[in-house]
Write a protein that holds these residues in place. Structure first.
Motif, mmCIF file in Angstrom:
data_model
loop_
_atom_site.group_PDB
_atom_site.id
_atom_site.type_symbol
_atom_site.label_atom_id
_atom_site.label_comp_id
_atom_site.label_asym_id
_atom_site.label_seq_id
_atom_site.Cartn_x
_atom_site.Cartn_y
_atom_site.Cartn_z
ATOM 1 N N PHE A 160 0.707 -1.247 -0.065
ATOM 2 C CA PHE A 160 -0.095 -0.102 -0.060
ATOM 3 C C PHE A 160 0.819 1.413 -0.018
ATOM 4 C CE2 PHE A 160 -3.523 -2.545 2.214
ATOM 5 C CZ PHE A 160 -4.241 -2.821 1.071
ATOM 6 N N ILE A 161 2.100 1.144 0.699
ATOM 7 C CA ILE A 161 2.951 2.394 0.756
ATOM 8 C C ILE A 161 3.947 2.431 -0.515
ATOM 9 C CG2 ILE A 161 2.470 2.500 3.115
ATOM 10 C CD1 ILE A 161 5.521 1.603 3.395
ATOM 11 N N ILE A 162 3.983 1.860 -1.642
ATOM 12 C CA ILE A 162 4.775 1.707 -2.674
ATOM 13 C C ILE A 162 4.099 2.486 -3.556
ATOM 14 C CG2 ILE A 162 6.017 0.565 -4.457
ATOM 15 C CD1 ILE A 162 6.222 -1.925 -2.550
ATOM 16 N N PRO A 163 4.428 3.850 -4.036
ATOM 17 C CA PRO A 163 3.670 4.630 -4.789
ATOM 18 C C PRO A 163 4.031 4.768 -6.324
ATOM 19 C CG PRO A 163 5.268 6.103 -3.654
ATOM 20 C CD PRO A 163 5.569 4.693 -3.127
ATOM 21 N N ILE A 164 4.435 3.494 -6.852
ATOM 22 C CA ILE A 164 5.130 3.474 -8.190
ATOM 23 C C ILE A 164 3.967 2.575 -8.899
ATOM 24 C CG2 ILE A 164 7.096 2.407 -9.509
ATOM 25 C CD1 ILE A 164 8.550 2.654 -7.121
ATOM 26 N N ASP A 165 3.632 3.123 -10.324
ATOM 27 C CA ASP A 165 2.396 2.294 -11.059
ATOM 28 C C ASP A 165 3.236 1.721 -12.166
ATOM 29 O OD1 ASP A 165 0.526 2.839 -9.488
ATOM 30 O OD2 ASP A 165 0.255 4.824 -10.240
ATOM 31 N N ILE A 166 2.522 0.687 -12.910
ATOM 32 C CA ILE A 166 3.112 0.219 -13.956
ATOM 33 C C ILE A 166 1.975 -0.119 -14.960
ATOM 34 C CG2 ILE A 166 4.075 -2.166 -15.173
ATOM 35 C CD1 ILE A 166 5.402 -2.576 -12.416
ATOM 36 N N TYR A 167 2.239 0.418 -16.161
ATOM 37 C CA TYR A 167 1.013 0.398 -17.095
ATOM 38 C C TYR A 167 1.097 -0.489 -18.086
ATOM 39 C CZ TYR A 167 -0.738 4.909 -15.166
ATOM 40 O OH TYR A 167 -1.374 5.667 -14.231
ATOM 41 N N LEU A 168 0.287 -1.467 -18.258
ATOM 42 C CA LEU A 168 -0.121 -2.222 -19.469
ATOM 43 C C LEU A 168 -1.209 -1.719 -20.369
ATOM 44 C CD1 LEU A 168 0.151 -5.647 -17.667
ATOM 45 C CD2 LEU A 168 2.034 -4.588 -18.856
ATOM 46 N N GLY A 169 -0.671 -1.087 -21.403
ATOM 47 C CA GLY A 169 -1.539 -0.193 -21.850
ATOM 48 C C GLY A 169 -2.427 0.800 -21.193
ATOM 49 N N ASP A 170 -3.857 0.741 -21.186
ATOM 50 C CA ASP A 170 -4.552 1.493 -20.034
ATOM 51 C C ASP A 170 -4.775 1.193 -18.937
ATOM 52 O OD1 ASP A 170 -5.132 3.389 -22.423
ATOM 53 O OD2 ASP A 170 -6.865 2.492 -22.898
ATOM 54 N N LEU A 171 -4.342 -0.248 -18.436
ATOM 55 C CA LEU A 171 -4.378 -0.852 -17.419
ATOM 56 C C LEU A 171 -3.223 -0.335 -16.347
ATOM 57 C CD1 LEU A 171 -6.008 -2.654 -15.274
ATOM 58 C CD2 LEU A 171 -4.603 -4.576 -16.387
ATOM 59 N N ARG A 172 -3.666 0.302 -15.266
ATOM 60 C CA ARG A 172 -2.574 0.685 -14.190
ATOM 61 C C ARG A 172 -2.479 -0.400 -13.147
ATOM 62 N NH1 ARG A 172 -3.017 3.020 -9.210
ATOM 63 N NH2 ARG A 172 -5.205 3.114 -9.286
ATOM 64 N N LEU A 173 -1.239 -0.869 -12.964
ATOM 65 C CA LEU A 173 -0.814 -1.933 -12.142
ATOM 66 C C LEU A 173 0.048 -1.496 -11.105
ATOM 67 C CD1 LEU A 173 -0.280 -5.134 -14.082
ATOM 68 C CD2 LEU A 173 -2.326 -4.914 -13.102
ATOM 69 N N SER A 174 -0.593 -0.998 -9.844
ATOM 70 C CA SER A 174 -0.091 -0.392 -8.898
ATOM 71 C C SER A 174 0.498 -1.733 -8.059
ATOM 72 C CB SER A 174 -0.591 0.414 -7.783
ATOM 73 O OG SER A 174 -1.914 -0.230 -7.512
#
Length: 465
Positions: free
Chosen positions: A54-68
């Motif tokens: 919950f406290i890792i503020p980094i996102d990975i994007y697969l197209g339009d899908l945001r994978l935090s």
């Protein structure tokens, strides 16, 4: 709903063994748990990973899908958690579980009906039911609950120095540092100073979310982390949670904290009074009826107006409530969806500072009613469980008061992303108490049924002459 028969034995840590049915007991009161005792030896569980993610503020994007990070943890462990939840004969399916399933299904369906896509609908279901079912599947005894509470406390402690630095310098140091190495890091949102301090966001989407996350740990620390500790230790560690919540300078988060303090004081001073919680509920209902009868505003509008830092916010939230109700009336069943919008005055923000109302606006009344009913049923199931062990009683207060405080405060704030998933996790953390009470109740009933069958068989068999 029919429930599976208990056919196996619960071991000393909730494990299943062969033999007769027994219920694991918590350590006797007064005996201090060693860090290395078998009862305290908890390995890494999915809920540990989820809370830290919950406290890792980094996102990975697969197209339009945001994978935090927390979404990745949910996708990895939701399936195994559902299988474990269904396969454990010592977990009863309560009405609260059904209400949570209804919340996830109706919420996802609302996105499909509004044309928001399968990905948005699927992620809605994952975030709604995933944290809850992980709690149900893996927090099944007192040791697991204690481990969860300690994890929340450790995460809160870890963030306090960064929150203090941000409040005094207006520099979100963690976000600034991570943005040097990663492209998709949570942005620092604009917000006003309060009391000469910056509202600490730390690693969350908004200071409100950081404050609510911190407030969740107050009752968990007081009743679970500090179980068997002296009063000085309880006050000191609980004060650290208060400090973490304070740096958010959020009225909703502070309201959650104040409510939990009131609940704890009520429990302490009326500890020898029977049915004290029923009396508190009755007092609340009487106050609600009094305001409804003698005020020209609704009780909820009155409540919202008094729990804000300034009159401007109070006025805006009352208008949000009024226009939000109109939006719900226009879209009662499926809401306006993920990409939809609601009618309001031109100067009003698009956000709604009321979690329960926002759910009804976006997903429809069935979704909002499902989650409200789930929270109420969780409080009911756990509250009515026959608990005699003092440790479990203390843990029950931790789960109940934390959930109640945040649920009431959610009428003045909105929950989303990590804080939303933390609330879903919290909703499922206490139901193991109801499960253990059910197992203990089933055991003597099965024993009596076995004796009756044996007596019938004895009467039917005639001696051979």
């Amino acid at each position: 709903m029919s429930t599976p028969n208990v056919r196996r034995r619960i071991g000393p840590r909730g494990s299943v063994e062969n033999g007769q049915d027994t219920v694991s007991a918590a350590p006797p009161a007064g005996r201090r748990l060693s860090r290395f005792s078998p009862q305290a030896r908890i390995g890494v569980r999915p809920y540990h990973l989820l809370i830290w993610s919950f406290i890792i503020p980094i996102d990975i994007y697969l197209g339009d899908l945001r994978l935090s990070p927390y979404r990745i943890v949910l996708l990895l462990f939701m399936g195994p958690a559902i299988a474990k939840f269904k396969g454990n004969p010592n977990i009863k399916i309560h009405w609260a579980d059904i209400a949570m399933m209804s919340f996830a299904v109706t919420g996802a369906l609302s996105f499909l009906v509004n044309g928001d896509g399968v990905a948005a609908a699927g992620m809605m279901a994952v975030e709604a039911f995933g944290p809850f079912v992980i709690a149900r599947a893996y927090i099944t005894n007192a040791d697991e609950f204690s481990s969860m509470a300690r994890t929340v406390f450790h995460v809160t402690l870890f963030l306090i120095p960064f929150a203090a630095y941000e409040s005094f310098t207006r520099d979100p140091i963690l976000l600034t540092f991570l943005q040097k190495f990663f492209p998709n890091v949570q942005e620092n949102v604009e917000h006003e100073l309060r009391m000469g301090l910056d509202r600490a966001q730390v690693v969350f989407d908004h200071p409100i979310l950081y404050g609510l996350f911190g407030s969740i740990g107050f009752s968990l620390v007081y009743f679970a982390v500090c179980y068997q500790a002296n009063m000085a230790t309880k006050i000191f560690k609980s004060a650290l949670v208060c400090l973490a919540t304070f740096f958010s300078l959020s009225s909703g988060a502070i309201l959650s904290l104040v409510l939990q303090i009131i609940f704890i004081a009520w429990d302490f001073f009326l500890r020898r009074v029977p049915n004290k919680w029923n009396k508190l509920l009755l007092a609340f209902l009487c106050a609600y009826a009094f305001v409804a009868a003698f005020s020209n505003r609704t009780p909820i509008a009155v409540f919202i107006s008094y729990f804000t830092f300034n009159a401007g916010n109070s006025y805006t939230r009352v208008l949000q409530f009024e226009y939000g109700i109109l939006s719900v009336k226009k879209n009662p069943f499926f809401g306006f969806g993920y990409r939809g919008d609601w009618e309001r005055l031109w100067w009003m923000p698009s956000s709604v500072d009321n979690f329960w109302l926002a759910l009804a606006m976006r997903h429809g009344i069935p979704t909002s009613v499902s989650i409200i009913l789930a929270v109420i049923l969780v409080l009911f199931h756990v509250g009515k469980a026959d608990v005699r062990d003092p440790r479990v009683r203390s843990y029950r207060l931790a789960a109940q008061l934390s959930l109640a405080g945040v649920s009431v405060a959610a009428t003045t704030v909105h929950l989303w992303d990590a804080a939303y998933c933390m609330f879903m996790l919290l909703t499922g953390t206490g139901l193991w108490i109801a499960d253990q009470a059910w197992v203990a109740k089933m055991r003597p009933a099965k024993h009596e049924a076995g004796e009756k069958d044996e007596n019938k068989l004895t009467r039917r068999v005639r001696p051979i002459r």
